[in-house]
Structures are given as structure tokens and as C-alpha cells.
Design a protein around this motif. Structure first.
Motif, PDB file in Angstrom:
ATOM      1  N   THR A   1     108.315   6.313 116.743  1.00  0.00           N
ATOM      2  CA  THR A   1     108.054   7.548 117.484  1.00  0.00           C
ATOM      3  C   THR A   1     108.815   8.715 116.886  1.00  0.00           C
ATOM      4  O   THR A   1     108.261   9.800 116.703  1.00  0.00           O
ATOM      5  N   PHE A   2     110.081   8.512 116.559  1.00  0.00           N
ATOM      6  CA  PHE A   2     110.871   9.602 115.988  1.00  0.00           C
ATOM      7  C   PHE A   2     110.290  10.073 114.654  1.00  0.00           C
ATOM      8  O   PHE A   2     110.269  11.277 114.370  1.00  0.00           O
ATOM      9  N   TYR A   3     109.814   9.146 113.825  1.00  0.00           N
ATOM     10  CA  TYR A   3     109.179   9.539 112.563  1.00  0.00           C
ATOM     11  C   TYR A   3     107.912  10.355 112.820  1.00  0.00           C
ATOM     12  O   TYR A   3     107.666  11.362 112.156  1.00  0.00           O
ATOM     13  N   ILE A   4     107.098   9.916 113.771  1.00  0.00           N
ATOM     14  CA  ILE A   4     105.864  10.638 114.093  1.00  0.00           C
ATOM     15  C   ILE A   4     106.198  12.024 114.628  1.00  0.00           C
ATOM     16  O   ILE A   4     105.611  13.026 114.202  1.00  0.00           O
ATOM     17  N   VAL A   5     107.135  12.100 115.562  1.00  0.00           N
ATOM     18  CA  VAL A   5     107.540  13.391 116.135  1.00  0.00           C
ATOM     19  C   VAL A   5     108.022  14.323 115.028  1.00  0.00           C
ATOM     20  O   VAL A   5     107.620  15.494 114.964  1.00  0.00           O
ATOM     21  N   ASP A   6     108.880  13.829 114.151  1.00  0.00           N
ATOM     22  CA  ASP A   6     109.397  14.656 113.052  1.00  0.00           C
ATOM     23  C   ASP A   6     108.270  15.157 112.152  1.00  0.00           C
ATOM     24  O   ASP A   6     108.251  16.336 111.775  1.00  0.00           O
ATOM     25  N   ASP A   7     107.331  14.272 111.811  1.00  0.00           N
ATOM     26  CA  ASP A   7     106.213  14.673 110.953  1.00  0.00           C
ATOM     27  C   ASP A   7     105.330  15.715 111.629  1.00  0.00           C
ATOM     28  O   ASP A   7     104.914  16.693 111.000  1.00  0.00           O
ATOM     29  N   VAL A   8     105.045  15.528 112.909  1.00  0.00           N
ATOM     30  CA  VAL A   8     104.196  16.470 113.637  1.00  0.00           C
ATOM     31  C   VAL A   8     104.894  17.821 113.769  1.00  0.00           C
ATOM     32  O   VAL A   8     104.258  18.870 113.591  1.00  0.00           O
ATOM     33  N   LYS A   9     106.184  17.807 114.038  1.00  0.00           N
ATOM     34  CA  LYS A   9     106.935  19.068 114.126  1.00  0.00           C
ATOM     35  C   LYS A   9     106.910  19.805 112.785  1.00  0.00           C
ATOM     36  O   LYS A   9     106.757  21.027 112.741  1.00  0.00           O
ATOM     37  N   LYS A  10     107.038  19.074 111.697  1.00  0.00           N
ATOM     38  CA  LYS A  10     107.011  19.673 110.362  1.00  0.00           C
ATOM     39  C   LYS A  10     105.644  20.314 110.094  1.00  0.00           C
ATOM     40  O   LYS A  10     105.560  21.445 109.616  1.00  0.00           O
ATOM     41  N   VAL A  11     104.564  19.593 110.400  1.00  0.00           N
ATOM     42  CA  VAL A  11     103.210  20.118 110.197  1.00  0.00           C
ATOM     43  C   VAL A  11     102.979  21.341 111.081  1.00  0.00           C
ATOM     44  O   VAL A  11     102.392  22.342 110.634  1.00  0.00           O
TER      45      VAL A  11
END
Length: 115
Positions: free
Chosen positions: A7-17
Motif C-alpha cells: 500500500t505504501f508503495y502504491i500511495v507513493d507512486d500515485v502521489k508522485k504521478v
């Protein structure tokens, strides 16, 4: 429970995008989840809801949608493909154990819907 790390990886990636694209609000994120990825969908959604509830900014309250990717194994002997969960490592066509997983263990961000 590795759903927390995923989840943290997904959240970080989505925030970056979202930042790269000047997005003010993310409505939903669709994740492709492999059938044998060892990630439990219900746990992933629960952790996601907890994480985005604590976030500030564009991802706060975003919905997580999950699409299952069926696990498929390939047999090197007979060149056949078969459903992994139903048959495991042994090919149901020729009985060989010279097989490998083609797909079904991945976790991918497929789509991000934003305002």
C-alpha cells in the motif's frame, strides 16, 4: 502482513504521478492483482482505506479498485498453458514438472482517475 508495504508503495507512486500532472484530487486507483501474488485483496483495501484516510492532499479518500489477474503456468515439455491454482506445478496435459509461472504474481497500478 505485507499489504502495508504494498500500500505504501502504491500511495507513493500515485502521489508522485499526481504531483507530476498537477492533479488536485485523485478519485480512484485501479490495481491489477495477481491471483498468486500473496497479497490478500480485502486486507489491501482495508490498509488502503486507512492510509488514504490519514493522507493530506490529492490522494485523501481515493477509492481502491482491484482487478484480478489469473495465474497461468507454461509447460516447457508440451508447450501448453494451464491455470496454476487448479493444477500447481505439474502440467495437467503431459505430467511434466518442467513448468514456470507466466503471469499471476504481479501487482500493477493500472489506472488513476483524477478530477
Amino acid at each position: 502482513m505485507h499489504e502495508l508495504g504494498v500500500t505504501f508503495y502504491i500511495v507513493d507512486d500515485v502521489k508522485k504521478v499526481a504531483k507530476e500532472n498537477n492533479v488536485n484530487k485523485v478519485e480512484s486507483v485501479t490495481v491489477e492483482l495477481g491471483e498468486v501474488s500473496t497479497v490478500i485483496p480485502d486486507y489491501l483495501v482495508d490498509v488502503w482505506n486507512w492510509a488514504v484516510g490519514k493522507e493530506e492532499g490529492p490522494i485523501k479518500g481515493a477509492k481502491l479498485l482491484i482487478e484480478k489477474i489469473d495465474a497461468v503456468t507454461y509447460c516447457e515439455n508440451c508447450k501448453g498453458e494451464y491455470p496454476t491454482v487448479a493444477h500447481g506445478k505439474i502440467c495437467p496435459y503431459c505430467g511434466s514438472d518442467k513448468t514456470y509461472l507466466l503471469r499471476g504474481n504481479e501487482v500493477n497500478i493500472k489506472n488513476i482517475v483524477a478530477e
